[in-house]
Write a protein that holds these residues in place. Structure first.
Motif, mmCIF file in Angstrom:
data_model
loop_
_atom_site.group_PDB
_atom_site.id
_atom_site.type_symbol
_atom_site.label_atom_id
_atom_site.label_comp_id
_atom_site.label_asym_id
_atom_site.label_seq_id
_atom_site.Cartn_x
_atom_site.Cartn_y
_atom_site.Cartn_z
ATOM 1 N N VAL A 179 -18.028 51.130 -47.009
ATOM 2 C CA VAL A 179 -16.774 51.814 -47.332
ATOM 3 C C VAL A 179 -16.662 53.073 -46.462
ATOM 4 O O VAL A 179 -17.047 54.158 -46.891
ATOM 5 C CB VAL A 179 -16.742 52.204 -48.835
ATOM 6 C CG1 VAL A 179 -15.377 52.765 -49.218
ATOM 7 C CG2 VAL A 179 -17.120 51.027 -49.731
ATOM 8 N N PRO A 180 -16.169 52.930 -45.213
ATOM 9 C CA PRO A 180 -15.995 54.124 -44.371
ATOM 10 C C PRO A 180 -15.080 55.123 -45.080
ATOM 11 O O PRO A 180 -14.096 54.720 -45.726
ATOM 12 C CB PRO A 180 -15.341 53.571 -43.103
ATOM 13 C CG PRO A 180 -15.693 52.117 -43.081
ATOM 14 C CD PRO A 180 -15.737 51.706 -44.532
ATOM 15 N N GLN A 181 -15.418 56.390 -44.971
ATOM 16 C CA GLN A 181 -14.688 57.397 -45.754
ATOM 17 C C GLN A 181 -13.394 57.810 -45.050
ATOM 18 O O GLN A 181 -13.167 58.983 -44.751
ATOM 19 C CB GLN A 181 -15.597 58.598 -46.018
ATOM 20 C CG GLN A 181 -16.861 58.226 -46.790
ATOM 21 C CD GLN A 181 -16.555 57.637 -48.167
ATOM 22 O OE1 GLN A 181 -15.986 58.323 -49.021
ATOM 23 N NE2 GLN A 181 -16.906 56.375 -48.404
ATOM 24 N N VAL A 182 -12.563 56.813 -44.749
ATOM 25 C CA VAL A 182 -11.235 57.075 -44.184
ATOM 26 C C VAL A 182 -10.248 56.167 -44.896
ATOM 27 O O VAL A 182 -10.604 55.084 -45.352
ATOM 28 C CB VAL A 182 -11.154 56.741 -42.670
ATOM 29 C CG1 VAL A 182 -11.876 57.772 -41.852
ATOM 30 C CG2 VAL A 182 -11.667 55.342 -42.352
ATOM 31 N N SER A 183 -9.014 56.656 -44.992
ATOM 32 C CA SER A 183 -7.985 55.835 -45.616
ATOM 33 C C SER A 183 -7.127 55.243 -44.504
ATOM 34 O O SER A 183 -6.604 55.980 -43.669
ATOM 35 C CB SER A 183 -7.176 56.734 -46.543
ATOM 36 O OG SER A 183 -6.137 55.994 -47.072
ATOM 37 N N VAL A 184 -7.024 53.918 -44.470
ATOM 38 C CA VAL A 184 -6.228 53.256 -43.426
ATOM 39 C C VAL A 184 -4.873 52.889 -44.033
ATOM 40 O O VAL A 184 -4.810 52.258 -45.090
ATOM 41 C CB VAL A 184 -6.934 51.975 -42.922
ATOM 42 C CG1 VAL A 184 -6.084 51.272 -41.883
ATOM 43 C CG2 VAL A 184 -8.304 52.311 -42.340
ATOM 44 N N GLN A 241 -24.145 55.587 -44.452
ATOM 45 C CA GLN A 241 -23.018 54.764 -44.913
ATOM 46 C C GLN A 241 -22.966 54.689 -46.444
ATOM 47 O O GLN A 241 -24.009 54.619 -47.100
ATOM 48 C CB GLN A 241 -23.149 53.330 -44.383
ATOM 49 C CG GLN A 241 -23.115 53.225 -42.872
ATOM 50 C CD GLN A 241 -21.779 53.649 -42.300
ATOM 51 O OE1 GLN A 241 -20.734 53.126 -42.661
ATOM 52 N NE2 GLN A 241 -21.802 54.637 -41.418
ATOM 53 N N THR A 242 -21.725 54.662 -46.968
ATOM 54 C CA THR A 242 -21.510 54.398 -48.392
ATOM 55 C C THR A 242 -21.147 52.929 -48.508
ATOM 56 O O THR A 242 -20.426 52.407 -47.644
ATOM 57 C CB THR A 242 -20.327 55.239 -48.908
ATOM 58 O OG1 THR A 242 -20.623 56.591 -48.645
ATOM 59 C CG2 THR A 242 -20.094 55.024 -50.389
ATOM 60 N N GLY A 243 -21.626 52.261 -49.547
ATOM 61 C CA GLY A 243 -21.266 50.851 -49.697
ATOM 62 C C GLY A 243 -21.805 50.274 -50.980
ATOM 63 O O GLY A 243 -22.326 51.002 -51.830
ATOM 64 N N PHE A 244 -21.650 48.971 -51.112
ATOM 65 C CA PHE A 244 -22.170 48.283 -52.298
ATOM 66 C C PHE A 244 -22.509 46.846 -51.942
ATOM 67 O O PHE A 244 -22.076 46.328 -50.900
ATOM 68 C CB PHE A 244 -21.171 48.353 -53.464
ATOM 69 C CG PHE A 244 -19.816 47.754 -53.174
ATOM 70 C CD1 PHE A 244 -19.567 46.398 -53.400
ATOM 71 C CD2 PHE A 244 -18.777 48.530 -52.676
ATOM 72 C CE1 PHE A 244 -18.327 45.841 -53.138
ATOM 73 C CE2 PHE A 244 -17.518 47.978 -52.411
ATOM 74 C CZ PHE A 244 -17.305 46.625 -52.653
ATOM 75 N N VAL A 245 -23.280 46.228 -52.822
ATOM 76 C CA VAL A 245 -23.634 44.808 -52.674
ATOM 77 C C VAL A 245 -22.924 44.047 -53.782
ATOM 78 O O VAL A 245 -22.898 44.492 -54.933
ATOM 79 C CB VAL A 245 -25.166 44.625 -52.772
ATOM 80 C CG1 VAL A 245 -25.532 43.159 -52.973
ATOM 81 C CG2 VAL A 245 -25.835 45.168 -51.512
ATOM 82 N N ALA A 246 -22.309 42.916 -53.443
ATOM 83 C CA ALA A 246 -21.622 42.109 -54.466
ATOM 84 C C ALA A 246 -21.670 40.645 -54.053
ATOM 85 O O ALA A 246 -21.790 40.324 -52.867
ATOM 86 C CB ALA A 246 -20.171 42.558 -54.595
#
Ligand SMILES: C[C@@](CO)(OP(=O)(O)O)[C@H](O)COP(=O)(O)OP(=O)(O)OC[C@H]1O[C@@H](n2ccc(N)nc2=O)[C@H](O)[C@@H]1O
Ligand SMILES: Nc1ncnc2c1ncn2[C@@H]1O[C@H](COP(=O)(O)OP(=O)(O)O)[C@@H](O)[C@H]1O
Length: 281
Positions: A169-174, A260-265
């Motif tokens: 989850v890149p910390q930018v809003s697209v 990096q921020t992120g998660f596993v799912a």
């Protein structure tokens, strides 16, 4: 009245081809949606006075513009229902990340209230209402992984593999509107002849312009790309890569976690919302 809590899961666009542009400026897509077992949760309690109240505020979104409130009010108006609802939101999904949190919240609201208000609407009718709220709402209403055409509303169920994903989850809003109006966006992918879809040669046509405009997204793609094929979902900003086991996905996320921020799912062809609704019926 009892409370009902339901999940609103994320989606990935496993690939996304832009095949043209309609007269109204909207882009015609071909894409495959798959769900993740990673979700917001919404809790509903029926009110007798007809009011619709979202009791949890989200940063940057007014009460009345929240897709949850808009979905509830439209369903109420179109069904003529005199009941109302209090709704609490446990917001987990990153906003504006291309994983469809707002659309999924709206779909869970439609399905949850259809059940609690005992409206008896079928999925097609709910999906049609949902489409007026967002192009991604119908797939969440139907709850099956799908090959989608049009702006994402013409759905054919598919059953791709269900691997474990690392989602960064890149910390930018697209901005979706910015990407779809970008002069360098390619809009001429050939429609697929064989449907549903060969995986080979698939891509996300939004990825080159998003990478060019957002270095954080390019960086995330490069980092995850050291371990597996990494790709953008929707118009981003999230990027994802598949792994055969949770242990491998966890390991890669841990290796990247310093920057990096992120998660596993886990990928899921039946949304967790529908799995839970089945058990209510
Ligand atoms: C790209 C996708 C792929 O699943 O997902 P996200 O990245 O948003 O999750 C969706 O098609 C996003 O659909 P949706 O979420 O309804 O888009 P909106 O925010 O309403 O669109 C913002 C703007 O993008 C442009 N737009 C959107 C969808 C589309 N098929 N063609 C467009 O040209 C329009 O200018 C629109 O006004
Ligand atoms: N319940 C909601 N959850 C998230 N976003 C919402 C919601 N209601 C309205 N929005 C608006 O929708 C925009 C897109 O949100 P979201 O669906 O999370 O992203 P994406 O379409 O990129 O997957 C947000 O930036 C926000 O302004």
């Amino acid at each position: 009245m009892d409370k009902l809590t339901l999940p609103a899961p994320a989606k990935l666009n496993l690939w996304l081809h832009i095949i043209g542009r309609r007269a109204d400026g909207y882009h015609e897509l071909e894409t495959v949606f798959q769900f993740l077992d990673y979700a917001d949760h919404l809790t509903f309690a029926v009110r007798d006075d007809g009011q619709v109240r979202l009791q949890t505020a989200i940063n940057g979104v007014d009460h009345d513009s929240n897709l949850i409130v808009r979905a509830a009010r439209q369903l109420q108006a179109q069904s003529g229902c005199t009941l109302g609802v209090d709704i609490w939101l446990d917001k987990i999904l990153p906003m504006g990340g291309g994983i469809g949190g707002g659309s999924s919240d709206a779909a869970t609201t439609l399905l949850g209230l259809n059940h609690l208000w005992q409206l008896g609407w079928d999925a097609d009718r709910l999906a049609q209402l949902g489409l007026s709220l967002g192009a991604d709402v119908p797939v969440f209403v139907h709850g099956h992984a799908a090959f989608a055409q049009g702006v994402g509303e013409q759905l054919t169920p598919v059953d791709p593999e269900q691997p474990w994903y690392v989602v960064l989850v890149p910390q930018v809003s697209v901005s979706t509107a910015e990407i779809f109006s970008h002069p360098q966006l390619t809009r001429d992918s050939l429609p697929l002849k064989m449907r549903p879809v060969p995986e080979g040669n698939s891509r996300n046509d939004c990825q080159p312009v998003v990478e060019q405009s957002y270095p954080e997204v390019r960086n995330a793609l490069n980092l995850l790309g050291k371990y597996t094929e990494a790709r953008l979902t929707g118009t981003g900003s999230c990027v994802f890569g598949a792994f055969p086991s949770k242990a491998e996905a966890d390991k890669v996320l841990a290796l990247l976690s310093e920057t990096q921020t992120g998660f596993v799912a886990k990928g899921s062809n039946i949304s967790m919302l529908h799995q839970q609704l089945q058990s209510l019926l």
